[in-house]
Design an enzyme around this catalytic site. Structure first.
Site, mmCIF file in Angstrom:
data_model
loop_
_atom_site.group_PDB
_atom_site.id
_atom_site.type_symbol
_atom_site.label_atom_id
_atom_site.label_comp_id
_atom_site.label_asym_id
_atom_site.label_seq_id
_atom_site.Cartn_x
_atom_site.Cartn_y
_atom_site.Cartn_z
ATOM 1 N N LEU A 158 0.835 -1.269 0.061
ATOM 2 C CA LEU A 158 -0.006 0.072 0.166
ATOM 3 C C LEU A 158 0.828 1.211 -0.150
ATOM 4 O O LEU A 158 1.930 1.355 0.680
ATOM 5 C CB LEU A 158 -1.118 -0.036 1.244
ATOM 6 C CG LEU A 158 -1.959 -1.114 1.265
ATOM 7 C CD1 LEU A 158 -2.848 -1.153 2.460
ATOM 8 C CD2 LEU A 158 -2.623 -1.279 0.050
ATOM 9 N N HIS A 170 -3.560 4.291 -2.407
ATOM 10 C CA HIS A 170 -4.491 3.309 -1.644
ATOM 11 C C HIS A 170 -5.070 4.014 -0.515
ATOM 12 O O HIS A 170 -6.299 3.878 -0.061
ATOM 13 C CB HIS A 170 -3.913 1.742 -1.261
ATOM 14 C CG HIS A 170 -3.093 1.229 -2.278
ATOM 15 N ND1 HIS A 170 -1.894 1.085 -2.421
ATOM 16 C CD2 HIS A 170 -3.673 0.550 -3.343
ATOM 17 C CE1 HIS A 170 -1.756 0.364 -3.421
ATOM 18 N NE2 HIS A 170 -2.767 -0.124 -3.986
ATOM 19 N N LEU A 206 1.149 7.367 -8.310
ATOM 20 C CA LEU A 206 1.795 6.423 -7.499
ATOM 21 C C LEU A 206 1.285 5.178 -7.915
ATOM 22 O O LEU A 206 0.137 4.951 -8.233
ATOM 23 C CB LEU A 206 1.299 6.644 -6.089
ATOM 24 C CG LEU A 206 1.665 7.986 -5.361
ATOM 25 C CD1 LEU A 206 1.268 8.002 -3.755
ATOM 26 C CD2 LEU A 206 3.267 8.145 -5.521
HETATM 27 P P1 AMP Z 1 -3.753 -2.249 -6.811
HETATM 28 O O1 AMP Z 1 -3.497 -2.592 -5.337
HETATM 29 O O2 AMP Z 1 -2.727 -1.531 -7.705
HETATM 30 O O3 AMP Z 1 -4.772 -3.181 -7.467
HETATM 31 O O4 AMP Z 1 -4.886 -0.941 -6.610
HETATM 32 C C1 AMP Z 1 -5.935 -1.081 -5.618
HETATM 33 C C2 AMP Z 1 -6.873 0.204 -5.772
HETATM 34 O O5 AMP Z 1 -6.100 1.500 -5.466
HETATM 35 C C3 AMP Z 1 -7.487 0.430 -6.924
HETATM 36 O O6 AMP Z 1 -8.691 0.991 -6.913
HETATM 37 C C4 AMP Z 1 -6.382 1.542 -7.545
HETATM 38 O O7 AMP Z 1 -7.014 2.128 -8.891
HETATM 39 C C5 AMP Z 1 -6.233 2.201 -6.678
HETATM 40 N N1 AMP Z 1 -4.922 2.989 -6.602
HETATM 41 C C6 AMP Z 1 -3.890 2.669 -7.211
HETATM 42 N N2 AMP Z 1 -2.870 3.637 -7.289
HETATM 43 C C7 AMP Z 1 -3.712 4.759 -6.987
HETATM 44 C C8 AMP Z 1 -3.401 6.204 -6.947
HETATM 45 N N3 AMP Z 1 -1.979 6.706 -7.343
HETATM 46 N N4 AMP Z 1 -4.131 7.082 -6.760
HETATM 47 C C9 AMP Z 1 -5.511 6.751 -6.371
HETATM 48 N N5 AMP Z 1 -5.942 5.431 -6.389
HETATM 49 C C10 AMP Z 1 -4.873 4.614 -6.627
#
Ligand code: AMP
Length: 283
Positions: free
Chosen positions: A33, A37, A186
């Site tokens: 995270l 996140h 990020l």
């Molecule tokens: P992931 O762990 O990469 O599958 O991401 C989990 C959630 O966090 C997903 O809904 C992503 O779109 C969101 N997320 C990842 N990076 C960002 C970011 N930089 N800004 C906002 N949400 C993010």
């Protein structure tokens, strides 16, 4: 911070919450995270009395040559971060807990069209895996709302569509992208970049901004803008998968009736596949 590894354990807690009249938010993640996140967790906590963060690296959404094995798994650091922002529970199941009958014979959620364009074209099966695991998480946690990042804009639209078309009683909400000071979105995958690549990486976002500026000034030659963007990324050392100007509501090519535009891109830089997108006004 309690970490539920089994569906039974999770359900005991969420059932108790519902009996007490709490409202539940779910933030699905693959862990490792970062502040992006955690922004989702903050948004969740603003609207609901209880929040669950799921941490599951979902094998169904990785292609055979992708980074499923090497994806960073950092559960104890994640638990600390989640506790710091005041979430109530982590759900961190094993692959066997999520797919007890195996992965090959599992029901899959397929969404024609939306799952097959842009990133779907370059990662066949990826969005079927995402849709399947998120629908399972919705059924397991039974949240009132679920929060997803706009960073994965196509994913957000796909999950809203699945929820709507399958009448899933979960309010799917988007949260704006959190960026580093130099504009890079990020992402857990940014750590695959070398120090030199990390200095180049923000060009992905500035390329999208350049296109947004041209659109706002009245330029409607989307193909030319996309081609110029691809060329500038290539020159800097990226291997672009695509840059596309699309209708933000449908991800189709913009038409005369399009109200909101979205510029979306994916490009490899060294060992990382980076994605980004921004909204754009049309003059
Ligand atoms: P992931 O762990 O990469 O599958 O991401 C989990 C959630 O966090 C997903 O809904 C992503 O779109 C969101 N997320 C990842 N990076 C960002 C970011 N930089 N800004 C906002 N949400 C993010």
């Amino acid at each position: 911070m309690h970490i539920a590894h089994s569906i039974d354990d999770l359900r005991k807690i969420t059932t108790g919450w519902k009996q007490q009249g709490e409202t539940i938010a779910l933030v699905p993640t693959m862990g490792n995270l970062h502040s992006g996140h955690l922004q989702l967790v903050k948004a969740a906590r603003e609207q609901h009395t209880k929040s669950v963060v799921s941490i599951f690296v979902n094998p169904l959404q990785f292609g055979p040559d992708e980074d499923f094995d090497s994806y960073p798994r950092t559960l104890s650091a994640d638990a600390e971060a989640v506790a710091d922002v005041g979430a109530d529970l982590i759900f961190a199941p094993s692959v066997a807990e999520m797919y007890p009958d195996g992965q090959d014979t599992h029901v899959e959620v397929k969404l024609p069209y939306l799952a097959n364009l842009l990133c779907g074209e370059h990662r066949p099966g990826h969005f079927d895996g995402v849709g399947t695991v998120v629908l399972k998480l919705f059924n397991i946690v039974q949240p009132h709302s679920a929060f997803f990042g706009e960073k994965d804009f196509q994913q957000l639209l796909l999950l809203k569509t699945i929820s709507r078309q399958l009448n899933v009683p979960v309010d799917v909400q988007g949260v704006p992208t959190v960026r580093a000071d130099d504009g890079l979105a990020l992402s857990s995958r940014n750590q695959y970049l070398t120090a030199a690549e990390r200095t180049i990486a923000p060009l992905l976002q500035t390329t999208l901004q350049t296109i947004a500026t041209a659109l706002a000034a009245g330029n409607r030659n989307y193909a030319e803008l996309e081609t110029a963007g691809i060329a500038s990324l290539r020159k800097a050392g990226f291997e672009p998968d695509y840059i596309q100007v699309r209708d933000a509501d449908t991800l189709a090519a913009p038409s005369d009736t399009t109200h909101h535009l979205r510029i979306l891109a994916a490009a490899r830089l060294g060992g990382a596949r980076l994605i980004d997108n921004i909204g754009a006004a049309r003059a």
